[in-house]
Write a protein that holds these residues in place. Structure first.
Motif, PDB file in Angstrom:
ATOM      1  N   SER A  42      25.053  41.876 -16.672  1.00 11.93           N
ATOM      2  CA  SER A  42      24.887  40.483 -17.074  1.00 11.93           C
ATOM      3  C   SER A  42      23.475  40.013 -16.720  1.00 11.93           C
ATOM      4  O   SER A  42      22.825  40.555 -15.819  1.00 11.93           O
ATOM      5  N   LEU A  43      23.030  39.002 -17.416  1.00 11.63           N
ATOM      6  CA  LEU A  43      21.697  38.456 -17.161  1.00 11.63           C
ATOM      7  C   LEU A  43      21.632  37.827 -15.776  1.00 11.63           C
ATOM      8  O   LEU A  43      20.621  37.944 -15.083  1.00 11.63           O
ATOM      9  N   SER A  44      22.719  37.198 -15.346  1.00  7.63           N
ATOM     10  CA  SER A  44      22.719  36.587 -14.013  1.00  7.63           C
ATOM     11  C   SER A  44      22.605  37.647 -12.923  1.00  7.63           C
ATOM     12  O   SER A  44      22.000  37.406 -11.872  1.00  7.63           O
ATOM     13  N   PHE A  45      23.152  38.838 -13.155  1.00  4.76           N
ATOM     14  CA  PHE A  45      23.010  39.948 -12.209  1.00  4.76           C
ATOM     15  C   PHE A  45      21.540  40.308 -12.031  1.00  4.76           C
ATOM     16  O   PHE A  45      21.049  40.427 -10.908  1.00  4.76           O
ATOM     17  N   PHE A  46      20.827  40.475 -13.137  1.00  4.16           N
ATOM     18  CA  PHE A  46      19.405  40.829 -13.060  1.00  4.16           C
ATOM     19  C   PHE A  46      18.579  39.706 -12.460  1.00  4.16           C
ATOM     20  O   PHE A  46      17.672  39.951 -11.668  1.00  4.16           O
ATOM     21  N   LYS A  47      18.878  38.475 -12.843  1.00  3.92           N
ATOM     22  CA  LYS A  47      18.114  37.353 -12.290  1.00  3.92           C
ATOM     23  C   LYS A  47      18.314  37.257 -10.786  1.00  3.92           C
ATOM     24  O   LYS A  47      17.361  37.033 -10.041  1.00  3.92           O
ATOM     25  N   GLY A  48      19.543  37.446 -10.327  1.00  2.00           N
ATOM     26  CA  GLY A  48      19.818  37.387  -8.897  1.00  2.00           C
ATOM     27  C   GLY A  48      19.068  38.452  -8.122  1.00  2.00           C
ATOM     28  O   GLY A  48      18.433  38.171  -7.098  1.00  2.00           O
ATOM     29  N   TRP A  49      19.111  39.689  -8.591  1.00  2.00           N
ATOM     30  CA  TRP A  49      18.423  40.766  -7.890  1.00  2.00           C
ATOM     31  C   TRP A  49      16.910  40.629  -7.975  1.00  2.00           C
ATOM     32  O   TRP A  49      16.188  40.977  -7.032  1.00  2.00           O
ATOM     33  N   THR A  50      16.415  40.127  -9.092  1.00  2.00           N
ATOM     34  CA  THR A  50      14.968  39.937  -9.218  1.00  2.00           C
ATOM     35  C   THR A  50      14.488  38.843  -8.275  1.00  2.00           C
ATOM     36  O   THR A  50      13.465  39.002  -7.609  1.00  2.00           O
ATOM     37  N   VAL A  51      15.232  37.755  -8.193  1.00  2.00           N
ATOM     38  CA  VAL A  51      14.862  36.681  -7.263  1.00  2.00           C
ATOM     39  C   VAL A  51      14.896  37.203  -5.832  1.00  2.00           C
ATOM     40  O   VAL A  51      13.985  36.948  -5.039  1.00  2.00           O
ATOM     41  N   LEU A  52      15.930  37.957  -5.489  1.00  2.00           N
ATOM     42  CA  LEU A  52      16.030  38.526  -4.145  1.00  2.00           C
ATOM     43  C   LEU A  52      14.840  39.444  -3.843  1.00  2.00           C
ATOM     44  O   LEU A  52      14.253  39.377  -2.754  1.00  2.00           O
ATOM     45  N   ALA A  53      14.453  40.268  -4.811  1.00  2.00           N
ATOM     46  CA  ALA A  53      13.321  41.173  -4.605  1.00  2.00           C
ATOM     47  C   ALA A  53      12.025  40.386  -4.393  1.00  2.00           C
ATOM     48  O   ALA A  53      11.232  40.721  -3.498  1.00  2.00           O
ATOM     49  N   PHE A  54      11.786  39.357  -5.187  1.00  4.48           N
ATOM     50  CA  PHE A  54      10.558  38.570  -5.024  1.00  4.48           C
ATOM     51  C   PHE A  54      10.553  37.802  -3.710  1.00  4.48           C
ATOM     52  O   PHE A  54       9.517  37.668  -3.071  1.00  4.48           O
ATOM     53  N   VAL A  55      11.719  37.318  -3.278  1.00  7.77           N
ATOM     54  CA  VAL A  55      11.787  36.627  -1.984  1.00  7.77           C
ATOM     55  C   VAL A  55      11.441  37.592  -0.861  1.00  7.77           C
ATOM     56  O   VAL A  55      10.668  37.259   0.045  1.00  7.77           O
ATOM     57  N   TRP A  56      11.985  38.812  -0.918  1.00 11.94           N
ATOM     58  CA  TRP A  56      11.651  39.798   0.113  1.00 11.94           C
ATOM     59  C   TRP A  56      10.165  40.142   0.083  1.00 11.94           C
ATOM     60  O   TRP A  56       9.549  40.353   1.147  1.00 11.94           O
ATOM     61  N   LEU A  57       9.577  40.228  -1.086  1.00 12.81           N
ATOM     62  CA  LEU A  57       8.136  40.495  -1.179  1.00 12.81           C
ATOM     63  C   LEU A  57       7.324  39.365  -0.564  1.00 12.81           C
ATOM     64  O   LEU A  57       6.330  39.608   0.134  1.00 12.81           O
ATOM     65  N   MET A  58       7.739  38.130  -0.794  1.00 17.28           N
ATOM     66  CA  MET A  58       7.029  36.994  -0.209  1.00 17.28           C
ATOM     67  C   MET A  58       7.170  36.982   1.310  1.00 17.28           C
ATOM     68  O   MET A  58       6.203  36.728   2.033  1.00 17.28           O
ATOM     69  N   VAL A  59       8.380  37.262   1.801  1.00 16.07           N
ATOM     70  CA  VAL A  59       8.592  37.301   3.250  1.00 16.07           C
ATOM     71  C   VAL A  59       7.740  38.404   3.874  1.00 16.07           C
ATOM     72  O   VAL A  59       7.091  38.194   4.907  1.00 16.07           O
ATOM     73  N   ALA A  60       7.715  39.562   3.253  1.00 16.90           N
ATOM     74  CA  ALA A  60       6.894  40.661   3.767  1.00 16.90           C
ATOM     75  C   ALA A  60       5.422  40.286   3.746  1.00 16.90           C
ATOM     76  O   ALA A  60       4.683  40.571   4.700  1.00 16.90           O
TER      77      ALA A  60
END
Length: 63
Positions: free
Chosen positions: A28-46
């Motif tokens: 689903s599109l919401s699945f990809f959006k959720g994981w993409t947001v999570l990945a970008f948040v982790w990149l920002m935190v790092a």
């Protein structure tokens, strides 16, 4: 001028169908959006930790 939302939608329009085709599973599109947001948040935190840690060590050394 394009907004962030515009570029996020273009990313999903281009990348999501390719991933679905390769794996053969319909995500689903919401699945990809959720994981993409999570990945970008982790990149920002790092990035924040990578930037702040040397500054903290520098200030600690000065004291």
């Amino acid at each position: 001028m394009y907004t962030v939302g515009y570029w996020v939608n273009r990313y999903f329009d281009i990348c999501v169908p390719g991933i679905m085709f390769i794996t053969g599973y319909q995500y689903s599109l919401s699945f990809f959006k959720g994981w993409t947001v999570l990945a970008f948040v982790w990149l920002m935190v790092a990035g924040i930790f990578i930037t702040i840690r040397p500054l903290m060590e520098l200030f600690k050394k000065d004291q």
